[in-house]
Design a protein around this motif. Structure first.
Motif, short mmCIF file in Angstrom:
data_model
loop_
_atom_site.label_atom_id
_atom_site.label_comp_id
_atom_site.label_asym_id
_atom_site.label_seq_id
_atom_site.Cartn_x
_atom_site.Cartn_y
_atom_site.Cartn_z
N ARG A 1 0.85 -1.18 0.00
CA ARG A 1 0.00 0.00 0.00
C ARG A 1 0.89 1.24 0.00
N ARG B 1 -8.78 15.14 1.37
CA ARG B 1 -7.94 15.20 0.15
C ARG B 1 -6.51 15.56 0.49
N ASN B 2 -6.07 15.15 1.67
CA ASN B 2 -4.69 15.39 2.05
C ASN B 2 -3.80 14.17 1.89
N ASN B 3 -4.43 13.04 1.66
CA ASN B 3 -3.68 11.80 1.51
C ASN B 3 -4.27 10.97 0.38
N TYR C 1 -3.90 7.19 -1.59
CA TYR C 1 -3.41 5.84 -1.35
C TYR C 1 -3.53 4.99 -2.61
N SER D 1 -7.47 5.45 -3.61
CA SER D 1 -8.40 6.07 -2.67
C SER D 1 -7.82 7.40 -2.18
N VAL D 2 -8.72 8.29 -1.80
CA VAL D 2 -8.35 9.61 -1.30
C VAL D 2 -9.10 9.85 0.00
N ASP D 3 -8.42 10.39 0.99
CA ASP D 3 -9.13 10.62 2.25
C ASP D 3 -10.08 11.81 2.11
N ALA D 4 -10.95 11.97 3.10
CA ALA D 4 -12.02 12.96 3.00
C ALA D 4 -11.47 14.37 2.85
N SER E 1 1.33 5.38 0.03
CA SER E 1 0.67 6.57 0.55
C SER E 1 1.35 7.81 -0.02
#
Length: 119
Positions: free
Chosen positions: A18, A74-76, A78, A69-72, A20
């Motif tokens: 995975r 949009r700072n990370n 994956y 995938s993108v966190d809510a 990041s």
């Protein structure tokens, strides 16, 4: 925009990794992010990319095996990579740009992280 990748490594064929990418700095309202890779002797190619409207696109070579995938916030960003193959061996780069899988339309690049898949 600053991009910092992590999570690369060495794995046997069939394994998983995975990746990041931590995103910082102003994107001026553009949240297009993607993963690209460059194998020795080959041109950089798009692997998976997201657009402002949330659409995601994958290269045919990774479709069904890799998940973006993108966190809510949009700072990370994956990249879950399953069923890895030796041909997935490359340096993987996080890129910011709204050109989909086209490396030439990336505005900002991370420093890259190495992924090595052995037989």
């Amino acid at each position: 925009v600053y991009l910092a990748e992590s999570g690369g490594g060495s794995v046997q064929a069939g394994g998983s990794l995975r990746l990041s990418c931590a995103v910082s700095g102003s994107t001026n309202g553009r949240y297009c992010l993607g993963w690209f890779r460059e194998a020795p002797g080959k041109e950089r190619e798009g692997v998976a990319s997201s657009f402002n409207d949330g659409r995601m696109v994958y290269s045919d070579s990774v479709k069904g095996r890799f998940t973006l995938s993108v966190d809510a916030g949009r700072n990370n960003l994956y990249l879950q990579m399953n069923s890895l193959k030796p041909e997935d061996t490359a340096t993987y780069y996080c890129g910011s740009g709204c050109g989909g899988l086209r490396p030439g339309l990336v505005d900002y690049w991370g420093q890259g992280t190495q992924v090595t898949v052995s037989e």
